[in-house]
Design an enzyme around this catalytic site. Structure first.
Site, PDB file in Angstrom:
ATOM      1  CD  GLU A  28      -2.806  -1.317   2.386  1.00 31.08           C
ATOM      2  OE1 GLU A  28      -3.800  -2.064   2.310  1.00 31.08           O
ATOM      3  OE2 GLU A  28      -2.508  -0.683   3.413  1.00 31.08           O
ATOM      4  CD  GLU A  59      -3.289  -5.983   2.863  1.00 32.12           C
ATOM      5  OE1 GLU A  59      -4.176  -5.245   3.369  1.00 32.12           O
ATOM      6  OE2 GLU A  59      -2.081  -5.861   3.134  1.00 32.12           O
TER       7      GLU A  59
END
Length: 373
Positions: A211, A305
């Protein structure tokens, strides 16, 4: 390595169910006469002798791993992943880094199956021995191992909250500074853990700096240039100094900001992806398209994810996720994320590969343990 059905292979099908079996798509809501069961689909595939296309066409140089002279185990896993990409999607589950760590037991109880891919985290150094043992055990069961690192600010300390603190990345990238010494020391410590897995024959889908295009972790707070420098620093150190030839490098954008400026280039990336915690079971096609606009067809694309698992019936050319990996605790068990019914339907969908379907793939840890390799 790409697999195809030889022309002499007869794949059983009928007018109602044939297309569902061949595409591997089925609604999570139910089955009915038009849907093949998972057993039928797997039996049909097993009836055919899957022949490597590479046996005829030779290896595709564009599908080589970024790590020079990658291990045989890493090469075998990467070739197999390419063979599934666009056809099937691996089920994945991130474990809770602390007790009770009961995700796998919950999935088995609800679905009767286990995920193909298990995610672990170097977040707590006190548990690194446990992480290596659980990763090795999963590999020996025939599963695929992926590792991330919620890396606390090197000059402050470990843990999730510290990973969200700020850090002087510019100083850390200058040799001789206190920040650089702390960062490199901790990189080397994690490299030692990955080397242990290398020495035990475990290939790893290595997903550092996840991320990175968000602004919540320290490695994402300083923009694309700083991130690319961090990525290249780790890749070079792990590859050259530590000779980590068992790593498959996974680059995972934050889905809120799939910005091409963060891309460090194919020469250091093997798989790309993005994540977002959606409110439904949609296929996240716009996010897939955003990643594909950057990497094209040069690497597979994963949903690194997720909260709600995408409905497999909605996956197709606009959302060919190589794997999904559900986060732990409430993202797995919460009724507003994945109900037992949707979880059971996903884990029994022909599109989605579970542990039983992948454990005997070429290069599997279970196969290696059985043959002594």
């Amino acid at each position: 390595m790409i697999f195809f059905y030889p022309r002499h292979c007869h794949v059983p099908r009928n007018e109602a169910a044939g297309e569902a079996m061949m595409t591997g798509e089925r609604s999570m809501a139910g089955s009915g006469a038009a849907a093949w069961t998972r057993r039928q689909a797997l039996a049909a595939a097993a009836a055919c002798s899957l022949t490597p296309a590479a046996a005829l066409a030779g290896p595709d140089p564009s599908r080589r791993l970024a790590v020079p002279q990658a291990s045989a185990a890493a090469r075998a896993l990467y070739a197999w992943l390419w063979s599934q990409y666009g056809r099937r999607t691996l089920t994945g589950q991130q474990e809770n880094p602390g007790p009770p760590r009961d995700e796998l037991a919950y999935i088995a109880r609800v679905t009767g199956r286990q995920p193909a891919l298990l995610g672990l985290d170097y977040i707590h150094p006190a548990d690194w021995t446990g992480v290596r043992e659980r990763a090795l055990d999963w590999h020996r069961r025939g599963g695929v191992v992926t590792l991330c690192w919620h890396w606390g600010v090197p000059t402050i300390g470990t843990g999730y909250e510290n990973s969200k603190r700020d850090f002087d990345v510019d100083a850390a990238l200058r040799e001789g500074t206190a920040e650089n010494r702390a960062m490199v020391e901790q990189m080397d410590a994690v490299a030692g853990e990955l080397a242990w897995l290398r020495d035990h024959g475990v290939p790893v889908l290595w997903r550092p700096y996840h991320e990175f295009s968000g602004d919540w972790f320290w490695w994402g707070k300083h923009g694309p240039d700083a991130f690319r420098a961090l990525w290249t620093t780790m890749f070079t150190r792990f590859t050259v100094r530590h000779r980590l030839d068992n790593l498959i490098w996974v680059l995972g954008w934050a889905g809120q900001n799939v910005d091409p400026r963060y891309y460090p280039g194919r020469e250091t990336v093997d798989i790309a992806g993005a994540d977002i915690y959606a409110a439904d079971h949609g296929n996240l096609a716009p996010m897939f398209a955003a990643v594909k606009r950057i990497v094209g067809g040069t690497v597979p694309i994963c949903l690194h994810e997720n909260g709600p698992i995408p409905d497999p019936a909605t996956l197709g050319p606009d959302s060919e996720w190589l794997w999904f990996m559900t986060w732990h605790t409430r993202w797995l068990t919460g009724g507003n994320q994945n109900t037992p019914e949707t979880l059971r339907a996903a884990y029994n969908a022909p599109r989605y590969l579970t542990l039983d379907a992948v454990a005997d793939r070429p290069g599997s840890g279970r196969r290696g343990a059985r043959t002594g390799r």
